[in-house]
Design an enzyme around this catalytic site. Structure first.
Site, mmCIF file in Angstrom:
data_model
loop_
_atom_site.group_PDB
_atom_site.id
_atom_site.type_symbol
_atom_site.label_atom_id
_atom_site.label_comp_id
_atom_site.label_asym_id
_atom_site.label_seq_id
_atom_site.Cartn_x
_atom_site.Cartn_y
_atom_site.Cartn_z
ATOM 1 C CE LYS A 273 -1.714 1.564 4.073
ATOM 2 N NZ LYS A 273 -1.453 2.972 4.407
ATOM 3 C CG ASN A 274 2.236 2.702 3.525
ATOM 4 O OD1 ASN A 274 1.083 3.013 3.207
ATOM 5 N ND2 ASN A 274 2.589 2.486 4.780
ATOM 6 N NE ARG B 214 -2.275 12.663 8.225
ATOM 7 C CZ ARG B 214 -1.058 12.658 7.664
ATOM 8 N NH1 ARG B 214 -0.621 11.540 7.116
ATOM 9 N NH2 ARG B 214 -0.317 13.721 7.623
ATOM 10 C CB CYS C 57 -5.619 10.057 11.381
ATOM 11 S SG CYS C 57 -4.006 9.448 11.810
ATOM 12 N NE ARG D 212 0.297 10.513 10.506
ATOM 13 C CZ ARG D 212 -0.222 9.473 9.851
ATOM 14 N NH1 ARG D 212 -1.328 8.944 10.258
ATOM 15 N NH2 ARG D 212 0.351 9.014 8.760
ATOM 16 C CG ASP E 284 3.105 1.400 9.637
ATOM 17 O OD1 ASP E 284 3.323 1.605 8.438
ATOM 18 O OD2 ASP E 284 2.793 2.297 10.432
ATOM 19 C CB ILE F 170 6.933 6.787 14.894
ATOM 20 C CG1 ILE F 170 8.201 5.932 14.753
ATOM 21 C CG2 ILE F 170 6.619 7.564 13.618
ATOM 22 C CD1 ILE F 170 9.453 6.701 14.355
ATOM 23 N NE ARG G 74 -7.344 4.422 5.197
ATOM 24 C CZ ARG G 74 -6.887 5.593 5.595
ATOM 25 N NH1 ARG G 74 -7.353 6.128 6.708
ATOM 26 N NH2 ARG G 74 -5.979 6.229 4.916
HETATM 27 C C1 EPZ Z 1 4.137 7.036 6.541
HETATM 28 O O1 EPZ Z 1 3.340 8.044 7.125
HETATM 29 C C2 EPZ Z 1 3.252 5.813 6.364
HETATM 30 N N1 EPZ Z 1 2.160 6.144 5.441
HETATM 31 C C3 EPZ Z 1 2.695 5.387 7.719
HETATM 32 O O2 EPZ Z 1 1.919 4.214 7.515
HETATM 33 C C4 EPZ Z 1 3.870 5.055 8.633
HETATM 34 O O3 EPZ Z 1 3.364 4.715 9.918
HETATM 35 C C5 EPZ Z 1 4.798 6.278 8.747
HETATM 36 O O4 EPZ Z 1 5.226 6.689 7.429
HETATM 37 C C6 EPZ Z 1 6.039 5.974 9.573
HETATM 38 O O5 EPZ Z 1 6.729 4.912 9.001
HETATM 39 C C7 EPZ Z 1 2.410 6.125 4.111
HETATM 40 O O6 EPZ Z 1 3.514 5.849 3.670
HETATM 41 C C8 EPZ Z 1 1.249 6.433 3.214
HETATM 42 P P1 EPZ Z 1 6.100 10.307 8.793
HETATM 43 P P2 EPZ Z 1 3.901 9.566 7.219
HETATM 44 O O7 EPZ Z 1 6.039 11.585 8.033
HETATM 45 O O8 EPZ Z 1 4.802 9.818 6.086
HETATM 46 C C9 EPZ Z 1 6.063 13.677 12.098
HETATM 47 C C10 EPZ Z 1 0.062 2.815 7.784
HETATM 48 O O9 EPZ Z 1 -0.413 2.286 8.794
HETATM 49 N N2 EPZ Z 1 5.907 14.640 11.000
HETATM 50 O O10 EPZ Z 1 7.246 9.390 8.537
HETATM 51 O O11 EPZ Z 1 2.737 10.449 7.413
HETATM 52 C C11 EPZ Z 1 4.859 12.761 12.249
HETATM 53 O O12 EPZ Z 1 3.847 13.389 13.020
HETATM 54 C C12 EPZ Z 1 0.523 4.256 7.833
HETATM 55 O O13 EPZ Z 1 0.223 2.235 6.677
HETATM 56 C C13 EPZ Z 1 5.904 16.002 11.308
HETATM 57 O O14 EPZ Z 1 6.016 16.392 12.468
HETATM 58 O O15 EPZ Z 1 4.735 9.512 8.554
HETATM 59 C C14 EPZ Z 1 5.447 11.554 12.930
HETATM 60 O O16 EPZ Z 1 5.530 11.808 14.316
HETATM 61 C C15 EPZ Z 1 0.215 4.896 9.171
HETATM 62 N N3 EPZ Z 1 5.761 16.899 10.296
HETATM 63 C C16 EPZ Z 1 6.858 11.476 12.345
HETATM 64 O O17 EPZ Z 1 7.125 12.776 11.779
HETATM 65 C C17 EPZ Z 1 5.640 16.508 8.977
HETATM 66 O O18 EPZ Z 1 5.537 17.369 8.090
HETATM 67 C C18 EPZ Z 1 7.037 10.453 11.242
HETATM 68 O O19 EPZ Z 1 5.950 10.626 10.346
HETATM 69 C C19 EPZ Z 1 5.648 15.116 8.690
HETATM 70 C C20 EPZ Z 1 5.794 14.210 9.715
#
Ligand code: EPZ
Length: 419
Positions: A22-23, A93, A117, A122, A306, A328, A398
């Site tokens: 998916k990702n 998202r 979410c 996020r 995840d 995370i 999803r």
């Molecule tokens: C991706 O989300 C994945 N989604 C998530 O999978 C996964 O849990 C996550 O990466 C971590 O591996 C997709 O790839 C579609 P991050 P993402 O930006 O990119 C903070 C699932 O279950 N952050 O790596 O949104 C954030 O809040 C989903 O399949 C900011 O502060 O995660 C988090 O604490 C859930 N500002 C940390 O960074 C930003 O602009 C890591 O988030 C962006 C992120």
């Protein structure tokens, strides 16, 4: 709406095939905006997030055809509407991934803020900051991101914290920017690498793939390609945990053990027998009760967030005490109260769950809240004595392709029924 009804206590046995990631599929689908021709994807999973993405691309003027061999032909080469509307973005998202491609290809974009979410607020500040460093003018008002540029210019980007989709957004934006972009502290998740390999097949010039420093040399245009999406490591790992929690023995095919070392290491620690080949993993518990294992989530190649909820479920019936620390996301514990209603002995202290393994859980009527929390409730239901009903299974759909079919293939007693 639908719910799952699970009669627990059966050790899972048999073989299933992992679906495509998916990702990986999501950013690759959005990268179709960058190309001057159509792209054809194979191994994309049949998930609601994929259909949401296709609906969003279609709302912007893209076309797609689902071919008979289940490959996906996507032509986003001529968009006529550069707006990603709230109604679609609010359900997924990852829609934020339209921003980089739209901006670098068309010079402007209006994208609804994705909002938070169940697992956290996020924010997308890191996406916006990095795009501004590439020369975008960005304004956020009335819940929308308004972005424009006379042409992005490559530069040195440094992410203070590792972020998967912000890394992906900047990689895509940089492919058509003038000059070279270097991303420092880039996300190394396999799904980011899969996106880079697909972009390079489309004519991009990306190096350092899979490392902390990714370099993208801007090119004039990207052409179409066909691409086989990598397997879903989180789906695969979830089924392995399903076998572990029920004391069973299963094989997952069409998967890649190379990108699952941290999870496989933990499964060996709980006492599972793990055998791997190039594209399959066999887990055998030999009927034993799992041993408790401590978990600390982190960025790739360390233990994935995840898989935290799934291992929390596993620990609830494991032998011994364990701690599970989520580093995370700030609220990835929606599964805890539901697991406690099944008899789990869990205590949440800050971002750490203290778990004392119990001999068995009892089935209960539960509510799913987010994708991976829902998966952990399914796992708990498979192991519990009696019947577990899980409401709002749309969360599961999803990220898990036909989950009840795959579980039935493995001998689980599970039915999907309409509310
Ligand atoms: C991706 O989300 C994945 N989604 C998530 O999978 C996964 O849990 C996550 O990466 C971590 O591996 C997709 O790839 C579609 P991050 P993402 O930006 O990119 C903070 C699932 O279950 N952050 O790596 O949104 C954030 O809040 C989903 O399949 C900011 O502060 O995660 C988090 O604490 C859930 N500002 C940390 O960074 C930003 O602009 C890591 O988030 C962006 C992120």
């Amino acid at each position: 709406m639908y719910k799952l009804i699970i009669k627990g206590g059966k050790p899972l046995k048999g073989t299933i095939k992992a679906a495509g990631s998916k990702n990986s599929s999501l950013p690759i689908l959005f990268s179709s905006i960058l190309a001057d021709e159509a792209i054809t994807l194979s191994n994309t999973p049949q998930l609601s997030d994929i259909s949401t993405t296709l609906r969003l691309l279609m709302s912007m003027g893209a076309d797609f055809i689902l071919e008979s061999d289940s490959s996906l032909f996507v032509d986003s080469s001529k968009l006529n509407n550069l707006v990603a509307d709230y109604d679609l973005v609010k359900t997924m998202r990852a829609s934020i991934l339209v921003l980089g491609p739209m901006l670098t290809k068309y010079g402007k974009a209006k994208v609804s803020l994705p909002g938070g979410c169940a697992i956290g607020t996020r924010p997308v500040n890191l996406h916006l900051q990095a795009l501004e460093e590439l020369g975008a003018k960005i304004e956020v008002k009335n819940g929308y991101i308004y972005a424009q540029t006379d042409g992005l210019v490559g530069t040195d980007i440094h992410f203070d914290q590792v972020t998967v989709t912000a890394t992906e957004n900047i990689i895509m934006a940089a492919t058509l920017a003038k000059g070279t972009t270097t991303i420092n502290n880039a996300a190394q998740e396999p799904e980011v690498s899969d996106l880079c390999h697909c972009l390079n097949k489309m004519g991009a010039k990306i190096s350092g793939i899979g490392t902390l420093i990714i370099t993208i040399e801007g090119v004039k245009k990207l052409h179409g390609t066909d691409y086989f999406v990598c397997s879903d490591r989180i789906e695969s790992a979830t089924y392995l945990v399903a076998a572990a929690i029920t004391g069973g023995s299963i094989t997952v095919k069409n998967t890649n053990p190379q990108v699952m070392r941290s999870v496989l290491g933990k499964l060996i620690e709980i006492g599972a027998d793990i055998k791997t080949s190039k594209n399959s993993i066999t887990l055998n518990m030999n009927g034993k009760r799992p041993k408790a294992v401590n978990i600390k989530t982190s960025t790739y190649p360390n233990f994935p967030t995840d898989m935290q909820a799934q291992f929390t479920a596993l620990n609830t019936i494991a032998e011994g005490h364990s701690t599970i620390t989520e580093n995370i996301f700030e609220n990835r514990f929606m599964h805890i109260p539901e697991l406690m209603r099944m008899g789990a002995d869990l205590n949440l202290e800050g971002n750490t769950v203290i778990c004392k393994g119990v001999k068995s859980l009892t089935g209960a009527h539960l509510m799913a809240t987010d994708l991976r929390a829902s998966a952990s409730l399914v796992l708990a239901g498979l192991a519990a004595k009696g019947t577990t009903t899980i409401e709002r299974v749309y969360h599961l759909d999803r990220g898990y392709e036909t989950i009840e079919e795959k579980l039935k293939l493995l001998g689980a007693d599970v039915e999907r029924v309409q509310d």
